[in-house]
Design an enzyme around this catalytic site. Structure first.
Site, mmCIF file in Angstrom:
data_model
loop_
_atom_site.group_PDB
_atom_site.id
_atom_site.type_symbol
_atom_site.label_atom_id
_atom_site.label_comp_id
_atom_site.label_asym_id
_atom_site.label_seq_id
_atom_site.Cartn_x
_atom_site.Cartn_y
_atom_site.Cartn_z
ATOM 1 N N GLY A 1 -0.526 2.736 -3.704
ATOM 2 C CA GLY A 1 -0.937 2.671 -5.098
ATOM 3 C C GLY A 1 -0.792 4.022 -5.750
ATOM 4 O O GLY A 1 -0.127 4.911 -5.222
ATOM 5 N N GLU B 1 3.735 1.112 -9.194
ATOM 6 C CA GLU B 1 3.470 2.057 -8.103
ATOM 7 C C GLU B 1 3.980 1.535 -6.758
ATOM 8 O O GLU B 1 4.532 2.284 -5.965
ATOM 9 C CB GLU B 1 1.974 2.366 -8.015
ATOM 10 N N GLU C 1 6.739 3.474 -4.546
ATOM 11 C CA GLU C 1 6.342 4.055 -3.260
ATOM 12 C C GLU C 1 6.969 3.366 -2.058
ATOM 13 O O GLU C 1 7.405 4.039 -1.127
ATOM 14 C CB GLU C 1 4.816 4.032 -3.108
ATOM 15 N N GLU D 1 4.360 8.425 6.159
ATOM 16 C CA GLU D 1 4.938 7.258 6.813
ATOM 17 C C GLU D 1 4.194 6.026 6.336
ATOM 18 O O GLU D 1 3.124 6.119 5.744
ATOM 19 C CB GLU D 1 4.865 7.375 8.332
#
Length: 151
Positions: free
Chosen positions: A49, A65, A69, A119
């Site tokens: 987020g 988001e 991402e 990660e």
């Protein structure tokens, strides 16, 4: 500026910020988590987020988001909960709106590698890694209840 503060902002200039997060479950009951490389809550596992931009709706922000991402297209199922993070020592105050979502396209991959996200990984909802970001915990707990009720 306070004599104790190294930050040019004084307390009167700090306002709460608004964030969004998505609890994304796969068909195996695993949740997508991201390792945070940056503050707030650096070096913790979190739901993906980010921040809400000015004049952006909460739902638009969470969809954006997640795409930025982890390269997933998501649909919002429901509002799970809100969470609040207050860390005066970090000069951070976040109010986060957390959603239950489902994947409608794409394959999860880290688009922030070397940046905000170290990660990503899928984890069983009932066997989560630690440490968890404190704002992610209420959303994960709500998702566990929701997921267990639907079984």
């Amino acid at each position: 500026m306070s004599a104790l503060s190294s930050d040019p902002k004084d307390e009167s200039e700090i306002t709460p910020r608004i964030g969004v997060g998505a609890v994304i479950l796969n068909k195996r009951g695993e949740v997508l988590l991201a390792w945070r490389n940056r503050q707030p809550e650096q070096h913790t596992w979190s739901i993906p987020g980010g921040k809400v931009d000015p004049y952006e709706s909460l739902e638009t922000a969470v969809i954006r988001e997640i795409k930025e991402e982890v390269d997933l297209d998501i649909a919002i199922d429901s509002l799970l909960c809100t969470a609040e993070t207050i860390q005066p020592e970090q000069k951070e105050h976040w109010i986060s709106v957390l959603y239950s979502t489902k994947v409608i396209g794409g394959h999860a991959r880290n688009l922030e590698e070397g940046g905000a996200i170290g990660e990503i990984g899928w984890f069983p909802l009932n066997d989560l890694p630690s440490p968890l970001a404190c704002f992610a915990v209420p959303g994960l707990e709500a998702a566990k209840k929701l997921y267990n009720e639907s079984l």
